[in-house]
Design a protein around this motif. Structure first.
Motif, short mmCIF file in Angstrom:
data_model
loop_
_atom_site.label_atom_id
_atom_site.label_comp_id
_atom_site.label_asym_id
_atom_site.label_seq_id
_atom_site.Cartn_x
_atom_site.Cartn_y
_atom_site.Cartn_z
N LEU A 95 5.00 -15.74 6.07
CA LEU A 95 5.64 -14.69 5.29
C LEU A 95 4.93 -14.51 3.95
CD1 LEU A 95 7.83 -12.64 4.69
CD2 LEU A 95 9.34 -14.53 4.04
N GLU A 96 4.59 -15.62 3.31
CA GLU A 96 3.88 -15.54 2.03
C GLU A 96 2.52 -14.87 2.20
OE1 GLU A 96 2.11 -18.48 -1.48
OE2 GLU A 96 3.24 -19.32 0.19
N ALA A 97 1.83 -15.19 3.30
CA ALA A 97 0.52 -14.57 3.54
C ALA A 97 0.67 -13.06 3.74
CB ALA A 97 -0.13 -15.20 4.77
N HIS A 98 1.68 -12.62 4.51
CA HIS A 98 1.89 -11.19 4.73
C HIS A 98 2.22 -10.48 3.41
CE1 HIS A 98 1.49 -11.26 8.99
NE2 HIS A 98 2.53 -12.03 9.20
N GLN A 99 3.00 -11.12 2.59
CA GLN A 99 3.36 -10.52 1.30
C GLN A 99 2.15 -10.43 0.39
OE1 GLN A 99 6.57 -13.18 0.24
NE2 GLN A 99 8.14 -11.80 1.06
N THR A 100 1.29 -11.45 0.45
CA THR A 100 0.08 -11.43 -0.36
C THR A 100 -0.85 -10.29 0.06
OG1 THR A 100 0.18 -13.83 -0.69
CG2 THR A 100 -1.95 -12.77 -1.05
N VAL A 101 -1.00 -10.14 1.37
CA VAL A 101 -1.83 -9.03 1.89
C VAL A 101 -1.27 -7.70 1.44
CG1 VAL A 101 -2.54 -7.83 3.99
CG2 VAL A 101 -2.76 -10.31 3.85
N ALA A 102 0.04 -7.54 1.53
CA ALA A 102 0.67 -6.28 1.12
C ALA A 102 0.45 -6.00 -0.36
CB ALA A 102 2.17 -6.33 1.43
N THR A 103 0.50 -7.06 -1.18
CA THR A 103 0.26 -6.91 -2.62
C THR A 103 -1.16 -6.44 -2.88
OG1 THR A 103 1.87 -8.62 -3.18
CG2 THR A 103 0.20 -8.12 -4.83
N PHE A 104 -2.12 -7.03 -2.17
CA PHE A 104 -3.52 -6.63 -2.36
C PHE A 104 -3.74 -5.18 -1.95
CE2 PHE A 104 -5.26 -11.25 -1.80
CZ PHE A 104 -4.70 -11.59 -3.01
N ILE A 105 -3.10 -4.75 -0.87
CA ILE A 105 -3.22 -3.36 -0.42
C ILE A 105 -2.67 -2.41 -1.49
CG2 ILE A 105 -2.37 -1.66 1.24
CD1 ILE A 105 -4.48 -3.27 2.50
N ASP A 106 -1.54 -2.77 -2.08
CA ASP A 106 -0.94 -1.94 -3.13
C ASP A 106 -1.87 -1.84 -4.34
OD1 ASP A 106 1.30 -1.40 -1.66
OD2 ASP A 106 2.51 -3.00 -2.55
N LEU A 107 -2.50 -2.95 -4.71
CA LEU A 107 -3.44 -2.92 -5.83
C LEU A 107 -4.63 -2.01 -5.53
CD1 LEU A 107 -3.45 -6.71 -6.84
CD2 LEU A 107 -2.43 -4.81 -8.11
N LEU A 108 -5.09 -2.04 -4.28
CA LEU A 108 -6.20 -1.18 -3.90
C LEU A 108 -5.80 0.28 -3.95
CD1 LEU A 108 -9.08 -0.90 -2.71
CD2 LEU A 108 -8.05 -1.10 -0.43
N ARG A 109 -4.62 0.61 -3.42
CA ARG A 109 -4.17 2.00 -3.39
C ARG A 109 -3.94 2.56 -4.79
NH1 ARG A 109 0.26 0.91 1.31
NH2 ARG A 109 -0.97 1.53 3.12
N THR A 110 -3.53 1.71 -5.71
CA THR A 110 -3.24 2.17 -7.07
C THR A 110 -4.43 2.00 -8.01
OG1 THR A 110 -2.23 0.00 -7.54
CG2 THR A 110 -0.76 1.79 -6.86
N HIS A 111 -5.58 1.69 -7.41
CA HIS A 111 -6.85 1.64 -8.14
C HIS A 111 -6.87 0.59 -9.25
CE1 HIS A 111 -7.14 6.13 -6.85
NE2 HIS A 111 -7.34 5.31 -5.84
N GLN A 112 -6.13 -0.51 -9.05
CA GLN A 112 -6.14 -1.59 -10.03
C GLN A 112 -7.24 -2.60 -9.64
OE1 GLN A 112 -2.14 -2.91 -11.41
NE2 GLN A 112 -1.36 -1.58 -9.77
N THR A 113 -8.46 -2.17 -9.85
CA THR A 113 -9.62 -2.93 -9.37
C THR A 113 -9.70 -4.31 -9.99
OG1 THR A 113 -10.80 -0.83 -9.12
CG2 THR A 113 -12.10 -2.84 -9.01
N ASP A 114 -9.56 -4.40 -11.30
CA ASP A 114 -9.66 -5.70 -11.97
C ASP A 114 -8.53 -6.62 -11.53
OD1 ASP A 114 -11.91 -4.90 -13.33
OD2 ASP A 114 -10.81 -4.27 -15.12
N ALA A 115 -7.33 -6.07 -11.38
CA ALA A 115 -6.20 -6.88 -10.95
C ALA A 115 -6.39 -7.39 -9.52
CB ALA A 115 -4.90 -6.08 -11.05
N LEU A 116 -6.98 -6.55 -8.67
CA LEU A 116 -7.25 -6.97 -7.29
C LEU A 116 -8.27 -8.10 -7.27
CD1 LEU A 116 -7.06 -6.63 -4.23
CD2 LEU A 116 -8.80 -4.82 -4.40
N ARG A 117 -9.32 -7.95 -8.05
CA ARG A 117 -10.35 -9.00 -8.10
C ARG A 117 -9.75 -10.32 -8.58
NH1 ARG A 117 -13.15 -7.11 -12.00
NH2 ARG A 117 -14.45 -5.73 -10.73
N GLN A 118 -8.96 -10.25 -9.63
CA GLN A 118 -8.36 -11.47 -10.17
C GLN A 118 -7.37 -12.09 -9.20
OE1 GLN A 118 -9.18 -13.03 -13.06
NE2 GLN A 118 -7.80 -14.65 -12.36
#
Length: 317
Positions: A95-118
């Motif tokens: 469940l934690e892994a799925h939530q982490t993946v979903a968070t990364f997808i949201d960062l990509l969609r909202t163009h938060q490049t630095d936040a995604l990298r970090q």
């Protein structure tokens, strides 16, 4: 169009003649121009072909019919809360892994490049390279591809993601200590065939191989088979590792693997993995096919035991 749909121009032109779709318009210079509706249908076709559907069976269908077909083969939602409501709750780690993946997808969609990298870097340091690749990176790559196919992210966003995660993996691989020269470890040559431009799966495999103490030599992507065979000989290679995405045509995968097998000495193993449907459907003589990246560690251990039993040493000598 090749970049936006992942169908080659040759494929699109064959489909024009064979199936009557797509039907491009022509501009003042007589160049093909594809209406947005046809682009969306091609994206959906890309998604279905990636999932194993034959073009001849689906190209003539309407967009609505294709959408219904895609929904039929859609896996059950992986969202933890919804699965709990259906009585099929995920284990906490999954469940934690799925939530982490979903968070990364949201960062990509909202163009938060630095936040995604970090966020990716922090997660890798917290759970380790192996678990990051198997539990996060591989599912994340799949979800990004699916989001692109649904038109939820753009080509440039996918490219941004690919560069971010590739940079992270390369930097991490460079920190893995090289094995002692006397160690009985395989020398692995990594690349893709000329028709395969995608190298992210190859990079993930390289990271897992390096963790197992393998000596990894990467040629990047799209290496001609003749050059690949020469490189294997020059570098005293034990294993040739190849990655195949669904982009690569099934026939070229099979014929290329057979040609490569015939070009290599018998002691050099061929390992093939990736999302190409033909790998799961076909048994290829003397080619080890990996359905998931998790099988790499066991395969390296098998190679070690076989090498020791036959007194071959690290380079098949």
């Amino acid at each position: 169009m090749e970049r936006d749909t992942r169908f080659s121009k040759d494929t699109l032109r064959v489909w024009e003649r064979r199936y009557g779709f797509p039907v491009p318009l022509r501009d003042a210079n007589d160049e093909r121009v594809y209406p947005e509706a046809q682009v969306e249908k091609l994206r959906l076709l890309r998604r279905l072909v990636d999932n194993g559907h034959r073009p001849g069976k689906i190209v003539s269908k309407t967009f609505e019919e294709l959408l219904a077909l895609a929904e039929e083969g859609k896996p059950r939602p992986k969202n933890g809360k919804r699965m709990q409501a259906e009585g099929t709750a995920l284990p906490s780690a999954a469940l934690e892994a799925h939530q982490t993946v979903a968070t990364f997808i949201d960062l990509l969609r909202t163009h938060q490049t630095d936040a995604l990298r970090q966020a990716m870097s922090t997660t890798l340091m917290r759970i380790g390279l192996r678990d990051f690749i198997i539990e996060i990176a591989a599912p994340l790559c799949h979800e990004v591809g699916e989001a692109w196919a649904r038109g939820e992210i753009q080509v440039f966003e996918e490219h941004l993601f690919t560069e971010q995660i590739a940079h992270l993996l390369r930097n991490t691989i460079s920190t893995i200590p090289a094995p002692p020269e006397s160690a009985a470890v395989p020398r692995v040559l990594l690349t893709t065939f000329p028709e395969e431009p995608h190298g992210l799966g190859l990079l993930m495999a390289e990271a897992l191989l390096a963790l197992q103490g393998s000596v990894c030599i990467s040629l990047g992507v799209q290496t001609p088979i003749g050059e690949l065979a020469m490189a294997a000989k020059a570098q005293r290679i034990d294993i040739v590792a190849l990655s195949f995405s669904a982009y690569c045509a099934g026939r070229s995968v099979i014929s290329g693997l057979q040609l490569l097998r015939d070009s290599l000495p018998p002691h050099v193993e061929i390992w093939a993995g990736g999302t190409s449907p033909v790998l799961a459907r076909t048994s290829i003589a003397d080619v080890h096919v990996f359905q998931t990246l998790a099988g790499i560690a066991q395969a390296v251990e098998r190679w070690r035991l076989h090498s020791q039993a036959n007194h071959l040493g690290p380079a098949g000598a």
